[in-house]
Design an enzyme around this catalytic site. Structure first.
Site, mmCIF file in Angstrom:
data_model
loop_
_atom_site.group_PDB
_atom_site.id
_atom_site.type_symbol
_atom_site.label_atom_id
_atom_site.label_comp_id
_atom_site.label_asym_id
_atom_site.label_seq_id
_atom_site.Cartn_x
_atom_site.Cartn_y
_atom_site.Cartn_z
ATOM 1 N N ASP A 140 0.840 -1.202 0.000
ATOM 2 C CA ASP A 140 0.000 0.000 0.000
ATOM 3 C C ASP A 140 0.870 1.245 0.000
ATOM 4 O O ASP A 140 2.058 1.195 0.358
ATOM 5 C CB ASP A 140 -0.865 0.036 1.260
ATOM 6 C CG ASP A 140 -2.133 -0.797 1.133
ATOM 7 O OD1 ASP A 140 -2.809 -0.949 2.157
ATOM 8 O OD2 ASP A 140 -2.419 -1.296 0.037
ATOM 9 N N LYS B 215 -3.703 3.126 -3.347
ATOM 10 C CA LYS B 215 -5.024 3.740 -3.525
ATOM 11 C C LYS B 215 -4.884 5.199 -3.118
ATOM 12 O O LYS B 215 -4.946 5.535 -1.938
ATOM 13 C CB LYS B 215 -6.072 3.035 -2.658
ATOM 14 C CG LYS B 215 -6.306 1.577 -3.022
ATOM 15 C CD LYS B 215 -7.337 0.941 -2.095
ATOM 16 C CE LYS B 215 -7.557 -0.513 -2.441
ATOM 17 N NZ LYS B 215 -8.530 -1.156 -1.523
#
Length: 448
Positions: free
Chosen positions: A229, A251
């Site tokens: 991430d 993201k």
């Protein structure tokens, strides 16, 4: 000549320990952890040793003396069987025989530890063990000891033992260096017959690479593929071997995003190619990290998953800024809220009226873009506009910065300061506790 190192499997085997002082206090727990049945002979023992007793304490013998006796002693009533036990048994216990050592006490032992404070007693123990061909460690005289106890440590399934020519300080120093290297994965450990399989879902903590768990770092060092991430501790990726594939699954708010469905598929695809995959996430994978979705997807495809908890930013970031989420007499509860949707959004499952009435600490994640609406809702449902608020951006990282405000002013001050994600918002009187700490620290060293 150099000693011959050997790993003894002591499960269910009798080990005699003569002496109940500080040396025994160090040795007995390790022997107990190895499953040994320990007979501890000493007139007195330390409180720590007494706390380990699993059997009744034997009464002192009427013939007890401070010197070794020529007559063998009777077996302690609660002593374990002398031999024939399976080395795989791990049912260790400690039986204390409350008297001095007597000749004959070594009978039936597989290993003897002479750790009393009396050199004559230790010498007598060694002599008896040698005559019976039982390995014996003498703690007070390395040169006179038939065997040495290495400085040892364990990391997972790996046991490290170090001997340094009878120098225990040097051995311990080398042991510590090796163990630390294995724990923080600075020593290469990817090549193993027991390499993990499947997926490890690892919580990387709030951002500072030093705040990942030891277990998480170990598994990261063994990975063939790392799916990471944007909030995971990126500095750790530089430590990976050159052949480790790193997959960016970022993201970015209001920007480029890898869908959760694609991330789920990537995990399964790489495992089916024979790779051990680490899914490295920020914070804790089960705290607003969608980790359970990834576990469910893997489970449906028969992929084993190891979950490694991480330090959640919801608590760690306020702490890094000096803000306690609870404090005696101020707040007995705290609520962690995902604010990725506004309070008036039909998709919101947060009970904002209850949070407005609550006097506990509120910790808001993903709230930067919606702080005006959130502050309005909290004040509408009962929170005072004067409620202290702190906002911490890039918590635990070198660029960490914080501002304090009130519920009535925080949205405007965040805009003026250019606050951007990731940031944690703390609402409640605990913010004033942090201010008090700062004032006291600032006053330290000043003249009255």
């Amino acid at each position: 000549m150099p000693p011959y190192l050997l790993g003894l499997r002591l499960g269910g085997r009798r080990v005699l320990v003569v002496g109940g002082g500080r040396v025994a206090q160090r040795r007995v727990p390790a022997l107990l952890a190895a499953g040994a049945d320990i007979v501890l002979i000493a007139p007195e023992i330390t409180p720590s040793l007494e706390d380990l007793l699993g059997d009744p304490v034997a009464e002192p013998s009427a013939e007890s003396s401070d010197e070794p006796s020529a007559e063998p002693s009777a077996e302690p009533a609660t002593a374990p069987s002398a031999g024939g036990a399976s080395p795989d048994a791990v049912t260790g216990r400690v039986t204390w025989v409350r008297r001095p050592y007597r000749r004959g006490d070594c009978q039936g032992a597989w290993l003897v530890q002479a750790v009393s404070d009396d050199a004559k007693v230790n010498a007598a123990v060694v002599a008896e063990a040698e005559a019976a061909r039982i390995w014996c460690v003498r703690a007070d005289d390395a040169d006179a000891s038939p065997a040495w106890t290495p400085a040892s440590g364990q990391v997972g399934e790996t046991t490290v033992g170090v001997l340094a020519g009878g120098d225990p300080r040097r051995a311990a120093g080398i042991r510590d260096a090796v163990v630390d290297g294995l724990r923080d994965a600075t020593l290469e450990s990817r090549h193993s017959r027991h390499k993990p399989v499947g997926v490890a879902l690892v919580g990387g903590g709030p951002g500072d690479p030093g705040l990942i768990t030891v277990r998480g770092r170990q598994l990261l060092a063994q990975a063939d593929v790392v799916v990471t991430d944007r909030l995971a501790p990126r500095e750790l990726l530089d430590e990976l071997a050159a052949d480790v594939e790193v997959v960016d699954a970022a993201k970015i708010p209001y920007g480029r995003t890898v869908t959760q469905e694609r991330i789920n598929d990537l995990l399964v695809e790489h495992v089916r190619r024979g790779s051990f995959v680490v899914r490295l996430k920020g914070g804790d994978p089960f705290v607003f990290g969608r980790g359970a979705e990834e576990v469910l997807h893997c489970a449906r495809h028969g992929i084993p998953v190891t979950v490694v908890p991480g330090i959640t930013s919801a608590v760690a970031v306020p702490s890094a800024a000096g803000i306690p989420v609870t404090h005696r007499g101020v707040s007995q509860e705290f609520h962690v809220v995902s604010a990725h949707v506004a309070p008036d959004d039909p998709a919101s499952t947060v009970d904002w009226p209850a949070l407005g009435r609550s006097q506990g600490t509120l910790i808001l994640l993903m709230a930067v873009e919606r702080m005006t609406l959130i502050a309005g809702a909290l004040m509408r449902y009962g929170r005072s506009s004067d409620t202290p608020v702190a906002v911490v951006q890039d918590g635990t990282l070198p660029g960490q910065r914080a501002l304090t405000a009130t519920l009535g002013t925080v949205a405007g001050e965040m805009t003026a300061a250019g606050v951007r994600p990731p940031a944690i918002v703390v609402v409640g009187d605990v913010v004033d506790v942090a201010r008090e700490i700062d004032v006291i620290r600032a006053d330290m060293g000043r003249d009255p």
